[in-house]
Design a protein around this motif. Structure first.
Motif, PDB file in Angstrom:
ATOM      1  N   ALA A   1       0.866  -1.184   0.000  1.00 32.37           N
ATOM      2  CA  ALA A   1       0.000   0.000   0.000  1.00 32.37           C
ATOM      3  C   ALA A   1       0.900   1.231   0.000  1.00 32.37           C
ATOM      4  O   ALA A   1       1.460   1.598   1.031  1.00 32.37           O
ATOM      5  N   VAL A   2       1.062   1.836  -1.184  1.00 34.47           N
ATOM      6  CA  VAL A   2       1.976   2.962  -1.367  1.00 34.47           C
ATOM      7  C   VAL A   2       1.158   4.240  -1.214  1.00 34.47           C
ATOM      8  O   VAL A   2       0.474   4.678  -2.140  1.00 34.47           O
ATOM      9  N   HIS A   3       1.228   4.829  -0.041  1.00 37.87           N
ATOM     10  CA  HIS A   3       0.306   5.915   0.295  1.00 37.87           C
ATOM     11  C   HIS A   3       0.912   6.728   1.430  1.00 37.87           C
ATOM     12  O   HIS A   3       1.885   6.306   2.056  1.00 37.87           O
ATOM     13  N   ASP A   4       0.325   7.878   1.726  1.00 42.40           N
ATOM     14  CA  ASP A   4       0.785   8.674   2.861  1.00 42.40           C
ATOM     15  C   ASP A   4       0.142   8.188   4.154  1.00 42.40           C
ATOM     16  O   ASP A   4      -0.825   7.420   4.140  1.00 42.40           O
ATOM     17  N   MET A   5       0.680   8.647   5.267  1.00 39.91           N
ATOM     18  CA  MET A   5       0.133   8.333   6.586  1.00 39.91           C
ATOM     19  C   MET A   5      -0.248   9.627   7.289  1.00 39.91           C
ATOM     20  O   MET A   5       0.584  10.528   7.424  1.00 39.91           O
ATOM     21  N   CYS A   6      -1.506   9.724   7.688  1.00 39.35           N
ATOM     22  CA  CYS A   6      -1.987  10.875   8.448  1.00 39.35           C
ATOM     23  C   CYS A   6      -2.192  10.468   9.898  1.00 39.35           C
ATOM     24  O   CYS A   6      -2.890   9.480  10.176  1.00 39.35           O
ATOM     25  N   GLY A   7      -1.614  11.226  10.808  1.00 36.54           N
ATOM     26  CA  GLY A   7      -1.807  10.934  12.210  1.00 36.54           C
ATOM     27  C   GLY A   7      -3.241  11.146  12.663  1.00 36.54           C
ATOM     28  O   GLY A   7      -3.736  10.433  13.537  1.00 36.54           O
ATOM     29  N   TYR A   8      -3.930  12.117  12.056  1.00 34.94           N
ATOM     30  CA  TYR A   8      -5.317  12.403  12.415  1.00 34.94           C
ATOM     31  C   TYR A   8      -6.084  12.691  11.133  1.00 34.94           C
ATOM     32  O   TYR A   8      -5.634  13.457  10.281  1.00 34.94           O
ATOM     33  N   GLY A   9      -7.250  12.057  11.009  1.00 34.12           N
ATOM     34  CA  GLY A   9      -8.030  12.195   9.784  1.00 34.12           C
ATOM     35  C   GLY A   9      -8.164  10.839   9.123  1.00 34.12           C
ATOM     36  O   GLY A   9      -7.249  10.021   9.150  1.00 34.12           O
ATOM     37  N   LYS A  10      -9.310  10.601   8.525  1.00 31.58           N
ATOM     38  CA  LYS A  10      -9.670   9.269   8.056  1.00 31.58           C
ATOM     39  C   LYS A  10      -9.365   9.143   6.566  1.00 31.58           C
ATOM     40  O   LYS A  10     -10.226   9.375   5.720  1.00 31.58           O
ATOM     41  N   CYS A  11      -8.139   8.779   6.245  1.00 32.06           N
ATOM     42  CA  CYS A  11      -7.767   8.683   4.830  1.00 32.06           C
ATOM     43  C   CYS A  11      -6.464   7.903   4.690  1.00 32.06           C
ATOM     44  O   CYS A  11      -5.883   7.451   5.678  1.00 32.06           O
ATOM     45  N   SER A  12      -6.024   7.723   3.445  1.00 32.94           N
ATOM     46  CA  SER A  12      -4.723   7.163   3.088  1.00 32.94           C
ATOM     47  C   SER A  12      -4.449   5.856   3.833  1.00 32.94           C
ATOM     48  O   SER A  12      -5.309   4.985   3.910  1.00 32.94           O
ATOM     49  N   LEU A  13      -3.249   5.678   4.407  1.00 32.18           N
ATOM     50  CA  LEU A  13      -2.922   4.416   5.069  1.00 32.18           C
ATOM     51  C   LEU A  13      -3.789   4.156   6.297  1.00 32.18           C
ATOM     52  O   LEU A  13      -4.005   2.998   6.682  1.00 32.18           O
ATOM     53  N   THR A  14      -4.292   5.221   6.916  1.00 34.34           N
ATOM     54  CA  THR A  14      -5.200   5.044   8.042  1.00 34.34           C
ATOM     55  C   THR A  14      -6.446   4.289   7.610  1.00 34.34           C
ATOM     56  O   THR A  14      -7.062   3.580   8.410  1.00 34.34           O
ATOM     57  N   ALA A  15      -6.816   4.423   6.333  1.00 31.17           N
ATOM     58  CA  ALA A  15      -7.929   3.661   5.769  1.00 31.17           C
ATOM     59  C   ALA A  15      -7.448   2.367   5.125  1.00 31.17           C
ATOM     60  O   ALA A  15      -8.035   1.301   5.331  1.00 31.17           O
ATOM     61  N   ALA A  16      -6.378   2.431   4.350  1.00 32.09           N
ATOM     62  CA  ALA A  16      -5.958   1.283   3.542  1.00 32.09           C
ATOM     63  C   ALA A  16      -5.592   0.080   4.397  1.00 32.09           C
ATOM     64  O   ALA A  16      -5.965  -1.060   4.078  1.00 32.09           O
ATOM     65  N   ILE A  17      -4.858   0.301   5.482  1.00 33.02           N
ATOM     66  CA  ILE A  17      -4.392  -0.842   6.278  1.00 33.02           C
ATOM     67  C   ILE A  17      -5.559  -1.620   6.891  1.00 33.02           C
ATOM     68  O   ILE A  17      -5.662  -2.835   6.699  1.00 33.02           O
ATOM     69  N   PRO A  18      -6.473  -0.974   7.625  1.00 36.61           N
ATOM     70  CA  PRO A  18      -7.578  -1.762   8.193  1.00 36.61           C
ATOM     71  C   PRO A  18      -8.532  -2.323   7.153  1.00 36.61           C
ATOM     72  O   PRO A  18      -9.056  -3.432   7.315  1.00 36.61           O
ATOM     73  N   ILE A  19      -8.768  -1.581   6.072  1.00 31.33           N
ATOM     74  CA  ILE A  19      -9.721  -2.053   5.069  1.00 31.33           C
ATOM     75  C   ILE A  19      -9.152  -3.248   4.313  1.00 31.33           C
ATOM     76  O   ILE A  19      -9.843  -4.266   4.110  1.00 31.33           O
ATOM     77  N   LEU A  20      -7.902  -3.179   3.882  1.00 27.58           N
ATOM     78  CA  LEU A  20      -7.289  -4.332   3.227  1.00 27.58           C
ATOM     79  C   LEU A  20      -7.214  -5.515   4.180  1.00 27.58           C
ATOM     80  O   LEU A  20      -7.448  -6.663   3.787  1.00 27.58           O
ATOM     81  N   SER A  21      -6.876  -5.258   5.431  1.00 28.82           N
ATOM     82  CA  SER A  21      -6.788  -6.337   6.410  1.00 28.82           C
ATOM     83  C   SER A  21      -8.146  -7.007   6.599  1.00 28.82           C
ATOM     84  O   SER A  21      -8.235  -8.241   6.689  1.00 28.82           O
ATOM     85  N   ALA A  22      -9.209  -6.214   6.667  1.00 29.52           N
ATOM     86  CA  ALA A  22     -10.545  -6.780   6.840  1.00 29.52           C
ATOM     87  C   ALA A  22     -10.932  -7.670   5.667  1.00 29.52           C
ATOM     88  O   ALA A  22     -11.675  -8.642   5.839  1.00 29.52           O
TER      89      ALA A  22
END
Length: 291
Positions: free
Chosen positions: A19-40
């Motif tokens: 998952a080649v994406h940015d990481m946001c510490g706060y806010g629902k997007c990018s790796l904050t979304a990709a990691i849990p969604i792909l894992s699910a």
């Protein structure tokens, strides 16, 4: 169009997706979304962080750190450990130079599916950290993409067309789809057509049949919008594809997942800024690998 299955999954196997994406510490997007969604969806999400943000760019105050200088060493370590990948899912990039990082992944993992969300902007405007050079470089990922997932702003940038707004008739949709396929994408999922009739439409087309064989997928529109729905959609689509679902079915699953997540989001504090809350709906994607 034939509704193609792009990944033939053994139900006992957990596919690995970079998952080649940015990481946001706060806010629902990018790796904050990709990691849990792909894992699910039963995937091993292997993040390649292209930038670090304190919060996403919808906030008035945020910090931004470009990670370009560390990424070649990061991937060198993967190769030394013989990391294998089944998919490369790319999104937000921190610099034009990072396109070479993605192409390196393509070269080193030629069998991996290329899933490209050309994150550049929305609503006719590019994101604040995007330069013309970065947008141009992003366009070089289109040729050979197994799945290209632009919104209408990104489709306009990629094809060099004026942004047409969200209300496109069938002829206009066909023109955008064919222009994207002419750039070398194998399949295109065009997101976010809004004709003001209470529905949001996404379109799936393949190079084999062109726009004449497109599939339309319509979802009920909610009376509000939130940040991060594009990342959630693209991540869910990738997860469904890697779960062995056909492309059009994956796009349908992703659209319904985002709609249901938005229904949950409206009850969360500060959702107008923070973005789409999908946590209560991840079971929809987990169900893909257990049914």
């Amino acid at each position: 169009m034939s509704d193609e299955i792009l990944f033939d999954r053994d139900p006992k196997y957990i596919p690995r997706v970079a998952a080649v994406h940015d990481m946001c510490g706060y806010g629902k997007c990018s790796l904050t979304a990709a990691i849990p969604i792909l894992s699910a969806a039963g995937c091993d999400a292997c993040p390649v962080p292209t930038a670090l943000f304190s919060a996403h760019t919808r906030y008035a105050v945020y910090t931004f750190h470009d990670t370009t200088e560390i990424l070649n060493g990061y991937l060198d370590a993967w190769r030394k450990e013989n990391v294998e990948l089944d998919g490369v899912y790319s999104g937000f990039l921190g610099s034009a130079e990072q396109v070479a990082i993605i192409k390196r992944l393509y070269d080193e993992y030629p069998q991996a599916l290329r899933l490209v969300d050309p994150v550049m902007g929305d609503g006719g405007k590019t994101y604040p950290t995007y330069t013309p050079e970065l947008c141009e470089a992003m366009g070089t990922l289109v040729s050979g993409a197994d799945v290209l997932m632009p919104n209408l702003t990104e489709a306009s940038i990629l094809t060099g067309r004026a942004y047409p707004g969200q209300d496109l008739d069938d002829a206009q949709v066909n023109g955008v789809l064919d222009a994207l396929l002419d750039l070398g994408a194998k399949h295109v999922v065009l997101k976010g057509i809004d004709r003001g009739d209470g529905m949001i439409r996404n379109y799936v087309a393949s190079a084999a049949t062109g726009s004449t064989g497109k599939r339309e997928l319509a979802h009920g529109k909610l009376p509000f919008m939130v940040h991060g729905t594009g990342d959630a959609f693209a991540s869910a689509l990738c997860g469904a594809v890697m779960a062995g679902r056909s492309l059009a079915e994956s796009a349908r699953i992703a659209g319904e997942f985002v709609r249901h997540a938005m229904e949950s989001t409206q009850y969360q504090p500060h959702h107008d800024e923070r973005g789409v809350s999908f946590e209560l709906n991840l079971n929809e994607l987990t169900g893909l690998v257990h049914r």
